[in-house]
Design a protein around this motif. Sequence first.
Motif, PDB file in Angstrom:
ATOM      1  N   MET A   1       0.835  -1.176   0.000  1.00 41.87           N
ATOM      2  CA  MET A   1       0.000   0.000   0.000  1.00 41.87           C
ATOM      3  C   MET A   1       0.879   1.238   0.000  1.00 41.87           C
ATOM      4  O   MET A   1       1.902   1.263   0.655  1.00 41.87           O
ATOM      5  N   ALA A   2       0.443   2.244  -0.707  1.00 40.09           N
ATOM      6  CA  ALA A   2       1.196   3.490  -0.786  1.00 40.09           C
ATOM      7  C   ALA A   2       0.293   4.661  -0.442  1.00 40.09           C
ATOM      8  O   ALA A   2      -0.832   4.736  -0.927  1.00 40.09           O
ATOM      9  N   GLN A   3       0.788   5.546   0.377  1.00 38.88           N
ATOM     10  CA  GLN A   3       0.027   6.748   0.698  1.00 38.88           C
ATOM     11  C   GLN A   3       0.225   7.745  -0.426  1.00 38.88           C
ATOM     12  O   GLN A   3       1.350   8.151  -0.713  1.00 38.88           O
ATOM     13  N   ILE A   4      -0.888   8.147  -1.060  1.00 39.44           N
ATOM     14  CA  ILE A   4      -0.808   9.095  -2.173  1.00 39.44           C
ATOM     15  C   ILE A   4      -1.462  10.428  -1.833  1.00 39.44           C
ATOM     16  O   ILE A   4      -1.506  11.322  -2.681  1.00 39.44           O
ATOM     17  N   GLY A   5      -1.958  10.562  -0.607  1.00 32.54           N
ATOM     18  CA  GLY A   5      -2.596  11.816  -0.235  1.00 32.54           C
ATOM     19  C   GLY A   5      -2.649  12.016   1.259  1.00 32.54           C
ATOM     20  O   GLY A   5      -2.637  11.055   2.029  1.00 32.54           O
ATOM     21  N   THR A   6      -2.693  13.294   1.661  1.00 29.93           N
ATOM     22  CA  THR A   6      -2.796  13.682   3.060  1.00 29.93           C
ATOM     23  C   THR A   6      -3.917  14.702   3.174  1.00 29.93           C
ATOM     24  O   THR A   6      -3.942  15.686   2.415  1.00 29.93           O
ATOM     25  N   PHE A   7      -4.834  14.478   4.132  1.00 29.95           N
ATOM     26  CA  PHE A   7      -6.018  15.321   4.252  1.00 29.95           C
ATOM     27  C   PHE A   7      -6.323  15.668   5.696  1.00 29.95           C
ATOM     28  O   PHE A   7      -5.929  14.946   6.615  1.00 29.95           O
ATOM     29  N   THR A   8      -7.030  16.773   5.869  1.00 32.82           N
ATOM     30  CA  THR A   8      -7.575  17.157   7.171  1.00 32.82           C
ATOM     31  C   THR A   8      -9.088  17.255   7.005  1.00 32.82           C
ATOM     32  O   THR A   8      -9.591  17.566   5.919  1.00 32.82           O
ATOM     33  N   ARG A   9      -9.799  16.985   8.098  1.00 38.21           N
ATOM     34  CA  ARG A   9     -11.262  17.001   8.071  1.00 38.21           C
ATOM     35  C   ARG A   9     -11.773  18.265   8.736  1.00 38.21           C
ATOM     36  O   ARG A   9     -11.315  18.635   9.817  1.00 38.21           O
ATOM     37  N   ALA A  10     -12.737  18.913   8.097  1.00 31.81           N
ATOM     38  CA  ALA A  10     -13.378  20.105   8.647  1.00 31.81           C
ATOM     39  C   ALA A  10     -14.663  19.702   9.373  1.00 31.81           C
ATOM     40  O   ALA A  10     -15.168  18.586   9.198  1.00 31.81           O
ATOM     41  N   GLU A  11     -15.187  20.607  10.156  1.00 31.54           N
ATOM     42  CA  GLU A  11     -16.393  20.317  10.926  1.00 31.54           C
ATOM     43  C   GLU A  11     -17.612  20.066  10.052  1.00 31.54           C
ATOM     44  O   GLU A  11     -18.560  19.398  10.484  1.00 31.54           O
ATOM     45  N   ASP A  12     -17.615  20.560   8.811  1.00 31.94           N
ATOM     46  CA  ASP A  12     -18.759  20.343   7.921  1.00 31.94           C
ATOM     47  C   ASP A  12     -18.720  18.984   7.221  1.00 31.94           C
ATOM     48  O   ASP A  12     -19.565  18.677   6.393  1.00 31.94           O
ATOM     49  N   GLY A  13     -17.715  18.146   7.561  1.00 29.65           N
ATOM     50  CA  GLY A  13     -17.609  16.818   6.962  1.00 29.65           C
ATOM     51  C   GLY A  13     -16.789  16.775   5.694  1.00 29.65           C
ATOM     52  O   GLY A  13     -16.661  15.720   5.074  1.00 29.65           O
ATOM     53  N   SER A  14     -16.207  17.888   5.285  1.00 34.72           N
ATOM     54  CA  SER A  14     -15.353  17.907   4.096  1.00 34.72           C
ATOM     55  C   SER A  14     -13.910  17.599   4.488  1.00 34.72           C
ATOM     56  O   SER A  14     -13.541  17.714   5.657  1.00 34.72           O
ATOM     57  N   TYR A  15     -13.124  17.194   3.506  1.00 31.19           N
ATOM     58  CA  TYR A  15     -11.708  16.903   3.692  1.00 31.19           C
ATOM     59  C   TYR A  15     -10.932  17.734   2.677  1.00 31.19           C
ATOM     60  O   TYR A  15     -11.325  17.819   1.519  1.00 31.19           O
ATOM     61  N   THR A  16      -9.815  18.300   3.094  1.00 34.20           N
ATOM     62  CA  THR A  16      -8.980  19.108   2.209  1.00 34.20           C
ATOM     63  C   THR A  16      -7.554  18.613   2.311  1.00 34.20           C
ATOM     64  O   THR A  16      -7.065  18.337   3.409  1.00 34.20           O
ATOM     65  N   GLY A  17      -6.888  18.496   1.157  1.00 32.90           N
ATOM     66  CA  GLY A  17      -5.505  18.049   1.179  1.00 32.90           C
ATOM     67  C   GLY A  17      -4.890  17.985  -0.197  1.00 32.90           C
ATOM     68  O   GLY A  17      -5.358  18.636  -1.136  1.00 32.90           O
ATOM     69  N   GLY A  92      -4.385  12.944  11.050  1.00 36.07           N
ATOM     70  CA  GLY A  92      -5.342  13.388  10.044  1.00 36.07           C
ATOM     71  C   GLY A  92      -5.905  12.204   9.286  1.00 36.07           C
ATOM     72  O   GLY A  92      -6.305  11.195   9.865  1.00 36.07           O
ATOM     73  N   TYR A  93      -5.895  12.332   7.963  1.00 35.76           N
ATOM     74  CA  TYR A  93      -6.434  11.289   7.092  1.00 35.76           C
ATOM     75  C   TYR A  93      -5.458  11.058   5.937  1.00 35.76           C
ATOM     76  O   TYR A  93      -4.855  11.992   5.435  1.00 35.76           O
ATOM     77  N   ALA A  94      -5.329   9.804   5.539  1.00 34.06           N
ATOM     78  CA  ALA A  94      -4.432   9.427   4.449  1.00 34.06           C
ATOM     79  C   ALA A  94      -5.231   8.793   3.321  1.00 34.06           C
ATOM     80  O   ALA A  94      -6.162   8.020   3.573  1.00 34.06           O
ATOM     81  N   LEU A  95      -4.876   9.124   2.093  1.00 34.56           N
ATOM     82  CA  LEU A  95      -5.430   8.466   0.923  1.00 34.56           C
ATOM     83  C   LEU A  95      -4.437   7.379   0.560  1.00 34.56           C
ATOM     84  O   LEU A  95      -3.278   7.668   0.201  1.00 34.56           O
ATOM     85  N   VAL A  96      -4.857   6.117   0.691  1.00 34.68           N
ATOM     86  CA  VAL A  96      -3.957   4.980   0.527  1.00 34.68           C
ATOM     87  C   VAL A  96      -4.378   4.181  -0.701  1.00 34.68           C
ATOM     88  O   VAL A  96      -5.539   3.796  -0.846  1.00 34.68           O
ATOM     89  N   TRP A  97      -3.410   3.938  -1.583  1.00 28.77           N
ATOM     90  CA  TRP A  97      -3.633   3.219  -2.817  1.00 28.77           C
ATOM     91  C   TRP A  97      -2.934   1.867  -2.755  1.00 28.77           C
ATOM     92  O   TRP A  97      -1.832   1.754  -2.197  1.00 28.77           O
ATOM     93  N   SER A  98      -3.593   0.840  -3.288  1.00 27.52           N
ATOM     94  CA  SER A  98      -2.914  -0.443  -3.461  1.00 27.52           C
ATOM     95  C   SER A  98      -3.420  -1.063  -4.751  1.00 27.52           C
ATOM     96  O   SER A  98      -4.572  -0.907  -5.119  1.00 27.52           O
TER      97      SER A  98
END
Length: 99
Positions: A1-17, A92-98
């Motif tokens: 598995m490879a991490q291809i993204g890094t994100f943070t979550r906002a209170e409105d349920g959205s993620y930005t990264g 935070g949150y990671a976007l993981v690809w495999s």
Amino acid sequence: MAQIGTFTRAEDGSYTGTIKTLSLNFKARFLPAEPSENEKAPNLRVVVGNVEIGAAWQRTSKDNNTVYHSVKLDDPSFPAPIYANLVAVDDGYALVWSR
């Protein structure tokens, strides 16, 4: 598995990264999708600027009941769709690809 993204979550349920691979490097947002009665409708829409490039569906792992999002990214500039998972990590949150 490879991490291809890094994100943070906002209170409105959205993620930005940012999504980064050898050929991609862009800022993206996961935005809550409009409510739908269709149980197969995505929970989140993935946008870059004003262009929608994907969607995400909330799932729960069978192993440990962890909630994550199954993500499909696609664009005419991609050679093929990208399938990944958006998962919670320590900072935070990671976007993981495999493959």
